[in-house]
Scaffold this motif. Structure first.
Motif, mmCIF file in Angstrom:
data_model
loop_
_atom_site.group_PDB
_atom_site.id
_atom_site.type_symbol
_atom_site.label_atom_id
_atom_site.label_comp_id
_atom_site.label_asym_id
_atom_site.label_seq_id
_atom_site.Cartn_x
_atom_site.Cartn_y
_atom_site.Cartn_z
ATOM 1 N N ARG A 19 0.918 -1.287 0.208
ATOM 2 C CA ARG A 19 -0.072 0.343 0.082
ATOM 3 C C ARG A 19 0.886 1.521 -0.532
ATOM 4 O O ARG A 19 0.296 2.277 -0.753
ATOM 5 C CB ARG A 19 -0.835 -0.128 0.753
ATOM 6 C CG ARG A 19 -2.144 1.207 1.131
ATOM 7 C CD ARG A 19 -2.913 0.702 2.265
ATOM 8 N NE ARG A 19 -3.644 1.664 2.098
ATOM 9 C CZ ARG A 19 -5.278 2.138 3.034
ATOM 10 N NH1 ARG A 19 -4.986 1.055 3.786
ATOM 11 N NH2 ARG A 19 -5.652 3.066 3.466
ATOM 12 N N HIS A 20 1.981 1.383 0.993
ATOM 13 C CA HIS A 20 2.826 2.270 0.577
ATOM 14 C C HIS A 20 3.448 2.473 -0.556
ATOM 15 O O HIS A 20 3.679 3.572 -0.516
ATOM 16 C CB HIS A 20 4.198 1.848 1.845
ATOM 17 C CG HIS A 20 3.358 2.026 3.246
ATOM 18 N ND1 HIS A 20 2.601 1.304 4.037
ATOM 19 C CD2 HIS A 20 3.206 2.697 4.585
ATOM 20 C CE1 HIS A 20 2.360 1.070 5.253
ATOM 21 N NE2 HIS A 20 2.703 2.120 5.237
ATOM 22 N N GLY B 23 2.425 1.543 -3.573
ATOM 23 C CA GLY B 23 1.492 1.973 -3.881
ATOM 24 C C GLY B 23 0.893 3.510 -4.189
ATOM 25 O O GLY B 23 0.846 4.196 -5.382
ATOM 26 N N PHE C 58 -1.647 8.208 4.248
ATOM 27 C CA PHE C 58 -2.148 7.677 2.787
ATOM 28 C C PHE C 58 -2.709 8.288 2.340
ATOM 29 O O PHE C 58 -3.164 8.982 1.461
ATOM 30 C CB PHE C 58 -3.078 6.570 3.313
ATOM 31 C CG PHE C 58 -2.083 5.790 3.573
ATOM 32 C CD1 PHE C 58 -0.620 4.921 2.508
ATOM 33 C CD2 PHE C 58 -2.259 5.187 4.793
ATOM 34 C CE1 PHE C 58 -0.050 3.964 2.548
ATOM 35 C CE2 PHE C 58 -1.456 3.928 5.695
ATOM 36 C CZ PHE C 58 -0.349 3.286 4.603
#
Length: 396
Positions: free
Chosen positions: A132-133, A135, A257
């Motif tokens: 996720r990071h 991404g 995020f």
């Protein structure tokens, strides 16, 4: 109940495959040094949290069995680059909670040569815990054929330059300072001094970061003995004892995020929140701190952490390091050990090694790298995925 560090020890951090040893050999060396520093035996230890990232399950037991076969609980801890400080936090909680009077926190790592992949698992990015990071990084900056950890921090540096006018020379000044500090640290992997120009001229890993602004893979171990106040009094350890005045761990929130910024996704919000919690718990602030060991995995992260710890306003960190405020003769001495950039970065040992350095500084035992009059120290350790641990230490 208060918790105190009464013994610390570490191995020299070294380039992988430099020495013919196994992880249990390095753990035995660091653990023995910490016990000897405290003047106690392993038989007095009641629990052992052990941190590492790259070895198999129960490697913690294999390591501490070299210290003794006493049957005490051993916990295997893995929290990426914040692994060792997580083990230390567990030890502190055992003591502060009144469960134990004497706990050994241990961290070690035996690494492979070359750059780290996308996570300590070494797997592909689809299954990586930091997918996720990365991404977020890829959505804003794309994905280049450079080491991914260098890319995500390098992209954070690019954003900082665009937002605040931070210069390559200011980033290089972090590396120059930390390499200069490491000259006086016999435990450091590198003990060479470089000018800002030499750092700028080094091989580019991911622009604007050059090789001399990046922490290396390393082998090494570190250990700390954490005890209660009554243990200190019972064994006459007042002169050795350094109080853990406050400690906090934070993990990612939506703030990491939401912005789509690499500055946020590499952990500045986590560091800021952990620092705020530590200041509130201890009643101390950054203005009370004399010496800091912080997580300079890349030069940009030192600048981001200055801001997160409240050492300067957002965007002012480049000017802060350039001013000399974070070296000897300045307001704080940051990374007197040489930091991760020059001391080295065996993931599972780093956080405890930072605390070992602060402990030596507060006891006045750091020799040529001693910060004059140091009474309060702060350690900051961060791992992608994510966790940030801030530890405030005080010598009465």
């Amino acid at each position: 109940m208060k918790a105190y560090i009464v013994g610390v020890g570490m191995t020299k951090f070294e380039k992988p495959e430099t020495r013919d040893w196994q992880y249990w050999d390095m753990a035995k060396e660091a653990g023995t040094k910490a016990l000897d520093d405290a003047g106690i035996s392993y038989e007095q230890v009641e629990q052992v949290p052990v941190g590492y990232c790259f070895q198999a399950s129960t490697a913690g037991q294999r390591a501490v069995y070299e210290l003794g076969l006493t049957g005490v609980p051993v916990y295997n801890v893995n929290n990426n680059c914040a692994t060792a400080s997580t083990a230390l936090m567990m030890a502190r909680q055992f003591v502060e909670g009144g469960i134990n009077d004497c706990v050994l926190a241990l961290g070690f790592e035996k690494m492979a040569r070359g750059a780290l992949g996308g996570g300590s698992d070494g797997g592909d990015f689809k299954t990586s815990p930091v997918a996720r990071h990365y991404g977020v990084m890829a959505a804003r900056h794309g994905f280049e054929m450079t080491p991914p950890t260098a890319q995500i921090f390098g992209d954070a540096a690019r954003e900082h330059m665009e937002l605040y006018g931070t210069t390559p020379a200011q980033l290089a000044a972090v590396g120059a300072k930390n390499h200069r500090h490491s000259v006086n640290n016999p435990y450091a992997q590198f003990q060479d001094e470089y000018t800002v120009d030499e750092i700028l001229a080094a091989k580019t890993i991911h622009s604007p970061l050059t090789k001399l602004q990046c922490s290396p893979t390393s082998d090494g171990s570190a250990a700390a003995v954490v005890v209660s106040e009554r243990f200190v009094e019972r064994h006459g350890l007042q002169e050795r004892a350094v109080e853990i005045a406050a400690q906090a761990m934070t993990t990612d929130t939506g703030e990491s995020f939401a912005s789509g910024s690499c500055i946020d996704v590499v952990g500045q919000p986590m560091s800021r929140a952990a620092a705020r919690e530590v200041y509130e718990k201890s009643g101390l602030g950054i203005e009370d701190v004399d010496v800091v060991e912080l997580h300079d995995c890349f030069s940009i992260n030192e600048l981001l952490t200055y801001e997160a710890l409240g050492m300067c306003a957002a965007g002012e960190s480049g000017k802060l390091v350039e001013s000399g405020a974070t070296t000897y003769g300045g307001r704080w001495v940051v990374n007197p050990s040489g930091g991760l950039i020059s001391k080295g970065h065996p993931l599972g040992a780093t956080g405890i090694a930072q605390v070992a350095e602060i402990t030596w500084q507060l006891r006045g035992e750091a020799k040529a790298r001693q910060v004059a009059g140091a009474r309060v120290g702060l350690a900051h350790n961060i791992g992608l995925g994510g966790a940030a641990v801030v530890t405030l230490l005080r010598k009465g």
